[in-house]
Write an enzyme that holds these catalytic residues in place. Structure first.
Site, PDB file in Angstrom:
ATOM      1  N   LEU A 131      46.839  34.970  90.403  1.00 20.63           N
ATOM      2  CA  LEU A 131      46.326  36.403  90.650  1.00 20.63           C
ATOM      3  C   LEU A 131      47.175  36.915  88.940  1.00 20.63           C
ATOM      4  CD1 LEU A 131      47.199  37.668  94.149  1.00 20.63           C
ATOM      5  CD2 LEU A 131      44.924  37.701  93.130  1.00 20.63           C
ATOM      6  N   MET A 132      48.809  36.217  89.130  1.00 22.69           N
ATOM      7  CA  MET A 132      49.499  36.995  87.161  1.00 22.69           C
ATOM      8  C   MET A 132      48.647  36.224  86.439  1.00 22.69           C
ATOM      9  SD  MET A 132      53.485  36.173  89.547  1.00 22.69           S
ATOM     10  CE  MET A 132      54.217  37.288  88.061  1.00 22.69           C
ATOM     11  N   LYS A 192      54.507  46.656  93.446  1.00 20.55           N
ATOM     12  CA  LYS A 192      53.779  46.692  92.122  1.00 20.55           C
ATOM     13  C   LYS A 192      53.003  45.873  91.363  1.00 20.55           C
ATOM     14  CE  LYS A 192      55.135  47.386  87.901  1.00 20.55           C
ATOM     15  NZ  LYS A 192      56.643  47.349  86.377  1.00 20.55           N
ATOM     16  N   SER A 209      54.812  55.788  75.299  1.00 21.55           N
ATOM     17  CA  SER A 209      55.883  55.265  75.578  1.00 21.55           C
ATOM     18  C   SER A 209      55.547  53.567  74.933  1.00 21.55           C
ATOM     19  CB  SER A 209      56.766  55.447  76.546  1.00 21.55           C
ATOM     20  OG  SER A 209      57.457  56.331  76.703  1.00 21.55           O
ATOM     21  N   LYS A 219      54.512  49.692  74.245  1.00 14.14           N
ATOM     22  CA  LYS A 219      55.325  48.920  74.121  1.00 14.14           C
ATOM     23  C   LYS A 219      55.580  48.345  72.790  1.00 14.14           C
ATOM     24  CE  LYS A 219      54.984  47.091  78.611  1.00 14.14           C
ATOM     25  NZ  LYS A 219      56.780  46.894  78.730  1.00 14.14           N
ATOM     26  N   ARG A 264      57.512  52.191  88.828  1.00 15.22           N
ATOM     27  CA  ARG A 264      58.735  52.717  90.292  1.00 15.22           C
ATOM     28  C   ARG A 264      58.599  54.790  90.435  1.00 15.22           C
ATOM     29  NH1 ARG A 264      63.858  53.504  85.325  1.00 15.22           N
ATOM     30  NH2 ARG A 264      62.061  51.476  85.148  1.00 15.22           N
TER      31      ARG A 264
END
Length: 401
Positions: free
Chosen positions: A81-82, A164, A174, A176, A250
């Site tokens: 999955l990752m 998450k 913002s 990266k 978060r």
């Protein structure tokens, strides 16, 4: 045994041998983990270079070996999955992969499994404004996956795990730096490890009632994207000043934690690739854990000692809470006022704000263990690590409320 068997298995790569027996007497579980973690790769052609059948030499080791294989297979599912490219693992595709995996697991479990995939309309009805503020910047629709597992004759309150699920994170407005941004396809590592651990619990018929909550979206930039300084409203009415749109995880977790507490859990855990600060603090050796409960922390620590994928407790102090609230424009800020210092600690303090008094909670910041260079963990090839799936599975199987 993990390390030794992994080394042995890797020595047979490209050997042309199709079947291999392992003397697993010392630890059949660890031997199986080492064998099947070491022989897995995202690329099928690399997997095919290893023996297709790996089994224990002694018949009496087979039962424990099979348990170890489930542990490894579940971590490998998290790795899949990752590692998958973000265009092949959107929120929708993630939900489809997970739904299929749990449907297949129904043949292995004696308990009950239900998977619900919620869409944007449901998320809006639940007033998850913090979650939606992140998803608004992407054309990919958000999803909220809800997994329910109950073992036979179980009637108790659930253990809730939240992961998450940002399937790609460019940072939003913002934004990266471009260097290594491709690795942000794995910013749903919390979702991947939580779902994979629960999947393992189902396959091994772990006792108890478990609920997994997975908010899924992308953090991208379009005309609807959240801007620094915007104020958004969480599910419980808390107003959040978003000063950094790259501190988005978060926001998803806040709404999911609030929803999870509706189930009156015996404990609630969340896992997230939340901050680069945890990598600076701890490197790749351990997962950073913040918890408000000693018993919960001890169980996580013991699980990590057993699997070799260890936990390290981090400070959850009012000092850090005072750096995120109150904010100039709202009740709480999504970043701390302490500058670059303690970034993982202020992120945990932010999440703690959304956990009710008396609720046992732990936050696992897994950003540091997200990937491996291929040498720090010899039984994992270079790439996304799927950590700490086995520790979460071990924790679930031995959990005591």
């Amino acid at each position: 045994m993990r390390l030794a068997v992994a080394a042995g298995i890797k020595s047979y790569k490209d050997s042309g041998i199709s079947s291999l027996h392992v003397d697993a007497a010392v630890s059949p579980l660890g031997a199986a983990e080492g064998a099947f973690l070491a022989s897995w790769s995202y690329k099928e052609k690399e997997r095919n270079k290893f023996p297709s059948t790996i089994s224990p030499l002694q018949e009496q080791d087979k039962q424990e070996w099979n348990v170890g294989k489930v542990y490894a297979d579940c971590q490998n599912f998290a790795r899949f999955l990752m590692e998958s490219p973000a265009n092949l693992m959107t929120p929708t595709l993630f939900a489809e992969n997970v739904s299929k995996a749990f449907e297949d697991a129904k043949t292995d479990t004696k308990g009950s499994i239900e998977v619900f995939v919620r869409d944007r309309d449901w998320i809006e009805k639940e007033n998850m404004g913090a979650f939606l503020s992140v998803s608004n910047g992407s054309d990919e629709p958000p999803k909220f996956v809800e997994i329910h597992y109950k073992s036979e004759n179980c009637s108790g309150n659930p253990l809730v795990l939240v992961g998450k699920g940002v399937t790609f994170d460019c940072g939003g407005v913002s934004i990266k730096p471009s260097q290594a941004m491709d690795e942000m396809r794995a910013d749903m590592g919390g979702a991947a490890t939580v779902t994979s651990a629960i999947l393992g619990a189902c396959k091994l018929n772990a006792p108890g009632h478990i609920i997994g909550l997975i908010p899924l979206c992308e953090n991208m930039v379009n005309g609807k994207a959240t801007k620094p300084g915007d104020v958004v409203t969480a599910r419980n009415g808390t107003q959040i000043q978003v000063d950094n749109t790259d501190a988005e995880g978060r926001l998803l977790l806040a709404d999911a934690l609030l929803y999870g507490q509706d189930f009156k859990p015996t404990a609630i855990l969340n896992a997230a690739t939340l901050t680069g600060a945890i990598l600076v603090a701890l490197g790749t050796a351990v997962t950073g854990v913040y918890s408000n409960n000693e018993l919960l922390w001890n169980q996580l620590q013991n699980a990590g000692q057993s699997t070799g994928d260890r936990m390290w407790r981090m400070p959850l102090l009012k000092h850090y809470s005072s750096q995120v609230k109150p904010s100039q424009l709202a009740d709480i800020n999504n970043v701390g006022t302490g500058g670059r210092g303690g970034g993982s600690c202020t992120a945990a303090a932010f999440l703690h704000h959304f956990v009710d008094e008396g609720v046992k909670w732990a936050h696992l910041d897994i950003a540091g263990v997200m990937s491996t260079n291929g040498s720090d963990l010899p039984y994992l090839c270079k790439g996304m690590a799927g950590r700490p799936t086995r520790t979460l599975l071990e924790f679930i199987r031995n959990y005591e409320s």
